[in-house]
Design a protein around this motif. Structure first.
Motif, PDB file in Angstrom:
ATOM      1  N   ALA A  56       0.939  -1.248  -0.154  1.00  0.00           N
ATOM      2  CA  ALA A  56      -0.004   0.067   0.215  1.00  0.00           C
ATOM      3  C   ALA A  56       0.719   1.259   0.127  1.00  0.00           C
ATOM      4  O   ALA A  56       1.704   1.183   1.025  1.00  0.00           O
ATOM      5  CB  ALA A  56      -0.861  -0.105   1.104  1.00  0.00           C
ATOM      6  N   ARG A  57       0.717   2.036  -1.004  1.00  0.00           N
ATOM      7  CA  ARG A  57       1.722   2.939  -1.218  1.00  0.00           C
ATOM      8  C   ARG A  57       1.807   4.238  -0.039  1.00  0.00           C
ATOM      9  O   ARG A  57       2.786   4.683   0.386  1.00  0.00           O
ATOM     10  CB  ARG A  57       1.362   3.763  -2.518  1.00  0.00           C
ATOM     11  N   GLY A  58       0.718   4.330   0.327  1.00  0.00           N
ATOM     12  CA  GLY A  58       0.460   5.592   1.445  1.00  0.00           C
ATOM     13  C   GLY A  58       0.902   4.702   3.010  1.00  0.00           C
ATOM     14  O   GLY A  58       1.755   5.082   3.721  1.00  0.00           O
ATOM     15  N   ARG A  59       0.106   3.745   3.097  1.00  0.00           N
ATOM     16  CA  ARG A  59       0.393   3.131   4.376  1.00  0.00           C
ATOM     17  C   ARG A  59       1.641   2.208   4.666  1.00  0.00           C
ATOM     18  O   ARG A  59       1.856   2.211   5.746  1.00  0.00           O
ATOM     19  CB  ARG A  59      -1.291   2.129   4.496  1.00  0.00           C
ATOM     20  N   GLY A  60       1.918   1.488   3.852  1.00  0.00           N
ATOM     21  CA  GLY A  60       3.182   0.718   4.010  1.00  0.00           C
ATOM     22  C   GLY A  60       3.115  -0.553   4.171  1.00  0.00           C
ATOM     23  O   GLY A  60       3.931  -1.442   4.628  1.00  0.00           O
ATOM     24  N   SER A  61       1.773  -1.060   4.331  1.00  0.00           N
ATOM     25  CA  SER A  61       1.729  -2.493   4.519  1.00  0.00           C
ATOM     26  C   SER A  61       2.005  -3.406   3.263  1.00  0.00           C
ATOM     27  O   SER A  61       1.811  -3.028   2.116  1.00  0.00           O
ATOM     28  CB  SER A  61       0.232  -2.928   4.805  1.00  0.00           C
ATOM     29  N   TYR A  62       2.431  -4.333   3.463  1.00  0.00           N
ATOM     30  CA  TYR A  62       2.963  -5.461   2.432  1.00  0.00           C
ATOM     31  C   TYR A  62       1.718  -6.574   2.477  1.00  0.00           C
ATOM     32  O   TYR A  62       1.208  -6.839   3.403  1.00  0.00           O
ATOM     33  CB  TYR A  62       4.219  -6.066   2.624  1.00  0.00           C
ATOM     34  N   PHE A  63       1.528  -7.221   1.198  1.00  0.00           N
ATOM     35  CA  PHE A  63       0.611  -8.357   1.115  1.00  0.00           C
ATOM     36  C   PHE A  63       1.145  -9.366   0.107  1.00  0.00           C
ATOM     37  O   PHE A  63       2.123  -9.262  -0.825  1.00  0.00           O
ATOM     38  CB  PHE A  63      -0.637  -7.807   0.456  1.00  0.00           C
ATOM     39  N   PHE A  64       1.063 -10.596   0.485  1.00  0.00           N
ATOM     40  CA  PHE A  64       1.384 -11.606  -0.508  1.00  0.00           C
ATOM     41  C   PHE A  64       0.339 -12.708  -0.520  1.00  0.00           C
ATOM     42  O   PHE A  64      -0.052 -12.974   0.475  1.00  0.00           O
ATOM     43  CB  PHE A  64       2.697 -12.272  -0.198  1.00  0.00           C
ATOM     44  N   PRO A  65      -0.317 -12.892  -1.596  1.00  0.00           N
ATOM     45  CA  PRO A  65      -0.244 -12.439  -2.819  1.00  0.00           C
ATOM     46  C   PRO A  65      -0.801 -11.089  -3.116  1.00  0.00           C
ATOM     47  O   PRO A  65      -1.610 -10.656  -2.083  1.00  0.00           O
ATOM     48  CB  PRO A  65      -0.754 -13.387  -3.992  1.00  0.00           C
ATOM     49  N   LYS A  66      -0.336 -10.093  -3.857  1.00  0.00           N
ATOM     50  CA  LYS A  66      -0.867  -8.873  -4.096  1.00  0.00           C
ATOM     51  C   LYS A  66      -2.288  -8.807  -4.382  1.00  0.00           C
ATOM     52  O   LYS A  66      -3.242  -8.079  -3.725  1.00  0.00           O
ATOM     53  CB  LYS A  66      -0.118  -8.319  -5.714  1.00  0.00           C
ATOM     54  N   SER A  67      -2.968  -9.909  -4.652  1.00  0.00           N
ATOM     55  CA  SER A  67      -4.508 -10.132  -4.926  1.00  0.00           C
ATOM     56  C   SER A  67      -4.993  -9.930  -3.689  1.00  0.00           C
ATOM     57  O   SER A  67      -6.420  -9.780  -3.375  1.00  0.00           O
ATOM     58  CB  SER A  67      -4.913 -11.226  -5.702  1.00  0.00           C
ATOM     59  N   LEU A  68      -4.420 -10.316  -2.500  1.00  0.00           N
ATOM     60  CA  LEU A  68      -5.087 -10.451  -1.088  1.00  0.00           C
ATOM     61  C   LEU A  68      -5.023  -8.886  -0.687  1.00  0.00           C
ATOM     62  O   LEU A  68      -5.451  -8.937   0.567  1.00  0.00           O
ATOM     63  CB  LEU A  68      -4.413 -11.368  -0.325  1.00  0.00           C
ATOM     64  N   ALA A  69      -4.599  -8.084  -1.249  1.00  0.00           N
ATOM     65  CA  ALA A  69      -4.336  -6.620  -0.440  1.00  0.00           C
ATOM     66  C   ALA A  69      -5.768  -6.186  -0.158  1.00  0.00           C
ATOM     67  O   ALA A  69      -6.846  -6.465  -0.889  1.00  0.00           O
ATOM     68  CB  ALA A  69      -3.760  -5.613  -1.573  1.00  0.00           C
TER      69      ALA A  69
ATOM     70  N   GLU B 151      -3.388   3.273  -3.263  1.00  0.00           N
ATOM     71  CA  GLU B 151      -2.772   2.484  -4.365  1.00  0.00           C
ATOM     72  C   GLU B 151      -2.017   1.262  -3.750  1.00  0.00           C
ATOM     73  O   GLU B 151      -0.893   1.453  -3.148  1.00  0.00           O
ATOM     74  CB  GLU B 151      -2.084   3.382  -5.276  1.00  0.00           C
ATOM     75  N   ILE B 152      -2.096   0.112  -4.457  1.00  0.00           N
ATOM     76  CA  ILE B 152      -1.442  -0.820  -4.022  1.00  0.00           C
ATOM     77  C   ILE B 152      -0.368  -1.121  -5.209  1.00  0.00           C
ATOM     78  O   ILE B 152      -0.680  -1.568  -6.427  1.00  0.00           O
ATOM     79  CB  ILE B 152      -2.146  -2.169  -3.930  1.00  0.00           C
ATOM     80  N   GLU B 153       0.859  -0.984  -4.927  1.00  0.00           N
ATOM     81  CA  GLU B 153       1.875  -1.009  -5.950  1.00  0.00           C
ATOM     82  C   GLU B 153       2.417  -2.397  -5.794  1.00  0.00           C
ATOM     83  O   GLU B 153       2.456  -2.895  -4.904  1.00  0.00           O
ATOM     84  CB  GLU B 153       2.789  -0.165  -5.812  1.00  0.00           C
ATOM     85  N   GLU B 154       2.898  -2.852  -7.120  1.00  0.00           N
ATOM     86  CA  GLU B 154       3.469  -4.216  -7.205  1.00  0.00           C
ATOM     87  C   GLU B 154       5.074  -4.022  -6.658  1.00  0.00           C
ATOM     88  O   GLU B 154       5.710  -3.100  -7.060  1.00  0.00           O
ATOM     89  CB  GLU B 154       3.257  -4.789  -8.472  1.00  0.00           C
ATOM     90  N   VAL B 155       5.407  -4.830  -5.873  1.00  0.00           N
ATOM     91  CA  VAL B 155       6.763  -4.827  -5.208  1.00  0.00           C
ATOM     92  C   VAL B 155       7.414  -6.221  -5.347  1.00  0.00           C
ATOM     93  O   VAL B 155       6.649  -7.080  -5.198  1.00  0.00           O
ATOM     94  CB  VAL B 155       6.909  -4.394  -3.803  1.00  0.00           C
ATOM     95  N   LEU B 156       8.647  -6.311  -5.212  1.00  0.00           N
ATOM     96  CA  LEU B 156       9.362  -7.585  -5.232  1.00  0.00           C
ATOM     97  C   LEU B 156       9.786  -7.567  -3.718  1.00  0.00           C
ATOM     98  O   LEU B 156      10.432  -6.781  -3.130  1.00  0.00           O
ATOM     99  CB  LEU B 156      10.729  -7.649  -5.998  1.00  0.00           C
ATOM    100  N   LEU B 157       9.623  -8.728  -2.992  1.00  0.00           N
ATOM    101  CA  LEU B 157       9.789  -9.117  -1.474  1.00  0.00           C
ATOM    102  C   LEU B 157      11.126  -9.250  -1.335  1.00  0.00           C
ATOM    103  O   LEU B 157      11.956  -9.872  -2.268  1.00  0.00           O
ATOM    104  CB  LEU B 157       8.733 -10.026  -0.856  1.00  0.00           C
TER     105      LEU B 157
END
Lengths: 149, 395
Positions: free
Chosen positions: A26-39, A49-55
């Protein structure tokens, strides 16, 4: 010659030397999700906005176990006979996230201890005549160096 | 929160009977009605706990069971919340009663299970975490139970012997339960000699999948009094809460935990939050409990619950167990019914069965597994994907 493909697209990169899991942030909040679809499980991410990132590709072993009996479908038993496997849950420091994965073959639970450093690997999950279906796995850090893996 | 009355409880014995699940539910319902001395034609509302393993009739369980008992034109609701389905069905019946929409209701759940590991629904669904965990990792339900067990060993020094002792305890309780599937008393050697399934958990420490059915007849306190029941077992609190973000523990069926990077911390877990709502509604605290029925999906999992429901501080569960506090005759018996260790799991029936045990305990009708002087009991479980479930009964 079989073509390597991801068993499921979009969850990890196919860089064999330095594979990465593909997550969401989450670009503003800073929470991570895996997979992204579970954001979305973070209620403070509403509208973010949920940005795609490499963990991170390394972390510390949170817990581990074995699969001594063949799971039901959709697990695909590679080869002719079921071979027990090891499963690891690894804690990624920067993301504050624990991620599951099988452990690469050849590593037994006797070689594992909670807290040890683990790194991401790519391995074949199963194959058919045309494709090797790849998945991420966890390996003890440094495992596979010196050609042992 | 106002209480409702439980007038009757009924079960079909747990087993691997291989018959139509409707039979189990109908038997349990008829027993609950007889126990309540309430006629089926008096029931105004049926709240069904669904099964996803018994075809379409399982998805419309209230209608299925009402049909089996004979359609009377009563109102119906069918609900699914995985292992929490039974508590959800009870909460819907309670809402109907407390809102004045009905006076007396039947809550029922039953299932017929296939052999072996529970599996996800058929099809190829790349965004379904339940499908992904089987396909990509081969992570079965016992995988998760074993990860938690290993954490206990690492963090608190629990041992395989502690975990086995839970199964031994529950098997001793189950010997006295005519509805239990396993009524053999196991010892530590039996467990140590059973095959490893998910290290460190062995076959006898992991909940089996069972057939079974359970039902309750519930009503308003006024309606109970009108039938001459002045001191019924009461439902005093129900929790059906979701997790609160972030949950730092990987829960079924997910591939990852929540991230505590932005909020919360690593100590926040879902299962710590489930009982709170039930305690609050019932205005009781852990010290008030006389016994608890907890979801021992594995032997080690039972120890987690001791801490989650406040019987002890985090990390101290094995001390309670070793002291005999949680065995029948101890300070706070846990799973006097024998728990899942003696039953296996019949998903939509299980949370209702936990309440059936509370009814018999609070009435003093539990025979050789009776907790002396029981007045307050708590049941707890959770359905995968994040359905909390806890019920407090009082008398």
């Amino acid at each position: 010659m079989r073509t390597p493909v991801a068993a499921v697209e979009g969850l990890f990169t196919l860089d064999v030397d330095e594979p990465r899991l593909i997550g969401g942030r989450a670009r503003g909040r800073g929470s991570y999700f895996f997979p992204k679809s579970l954001a979305g499980s973070d209620p403070a991410c509403l509208g973010d906005e949920i940005e795609e990132v490499l963990l991170s590709r390394t972390g510390r072993l949170w817990s581990f176990t074995t699969g001594e009996y063949a799971p039901p479908a959709p697990y695909v038993i590679p080869g002719d006979e079921f071979e027990p496997y090891v499963i690891a849950a690894v804690r990624l420091e920067e993301e504050s996230l624990v991620v599951l994965g099988q452990v690469v073959p050849g590593v037994s639970v006797d070689e594992l201890s909670v807290g040890m450093e683990m790194e991401l690997a790519i391995d074949v999950l199963y194959s058919d005549d045309e494709h090797d279906y790849l998945v991420w796995k966890w390996a003890p850090a440094g495992h596979g160096e010196n050609g042992e893996g | 929160m106002d209480d409702i009355a439980i007038l009757g409880a009924g079960m079909h014995p747990w087993g691997k009977w291989g018959r139509n699940f409707v039979e189990y539910g109908e038997k349990a319902a008829r027993d609950a009605l007889a126990d309540a001395e309430v006629g089926w034609d008096e029931i105004q509302f049926v709240s069904g706990a669904n099964s996803v393993r018994c075809g379409y009739p399982g998805y419309v369980s209230a209608s299925t069971f009402a049909n089996a008992l004979g359609f009377t034109g009563c109102q119906l609701a069918s609900s699914y919340a995985a292992c929490a389905s039974g508590a959800t069905a009870l909460s819907i019946a309670r809402a109907q009663i407390l809102s004045g929409m009905c006076d007396v209701a039947l809550v029922v759940g039953a299932e017929s299970t296939p052999k072996g590991f529970f599996a996800p629904n058929a099809g190829e669904r790349h965004e379904d975490p339940d499908w992904l965990r089987f396909h990509l990792v081969g992570a079965t339900n016992p995988t998760y139970f074993a990860l938690y067990a290993r954490r206990r060993m690492e963090l608190y020094g629990d041992t395989s012997e502690d975990f086995a002792a839970v199964k031994v305890k529950n098997s001793r309780h189950g010997v006295f339960n005519p509805n239990a599937r396993y009524t053999k008393e196991y010892d530590a050697d039996d467990i140590a000699n059973s095959p490893m399934v998910a290290d460190p958990l062995r076959l006898l420490e992991i909940c089996a999948t069972s057939d079974g059915g359970a039902a309750l007849v519930v009503s308003s306190l006024e309606w109970a009094a009108s039938r001459g029941v002045d001191n019924p077992v009461r439902v005093s609190g129900i929790s059906t809460v979701s997790p609160t973000y972030p949950n730092s523990v990987i829960e079924l069926p997910y591939l990852a935990s929540d991230s505590w990077a932005a909020a919360g911390d690593e100590t926040m877990t879902f299962k710590d939050n489930i009982a709170g709502r039930a305690y609050e509604e019932a205005a009781v605290s852990p010290e008030d409990l006389d016994f608890a029925e907890v979801y021992d999906l594995s032997s080690a999992y039972e120890l987690d619950w001791y801490e989650h429901i406040g019987l002890c501080e985090r990390g101290d569960a094995a001390k309670l167990l070793r002291a005999g506090d949680t065995a029948l005759g101890g300070r706070i018996p846990v799973n006097p019914s024998g728990g899942l260790g003696a039953f296996g799991e019949a998903v939509p029936a299980q949370a209702i069965a936990q309440v059936c045990e509370m009814v018999w305990q609070l009435r003093g009708e539990a025979g050789h597994r009776q907790v002396e002087g029981a007045r307050v009991g708590l049941s707890i479980n959770h359905g995968m994907f994040g359905h909390g479930s806890s019920v407090i009964c009082t008398r």
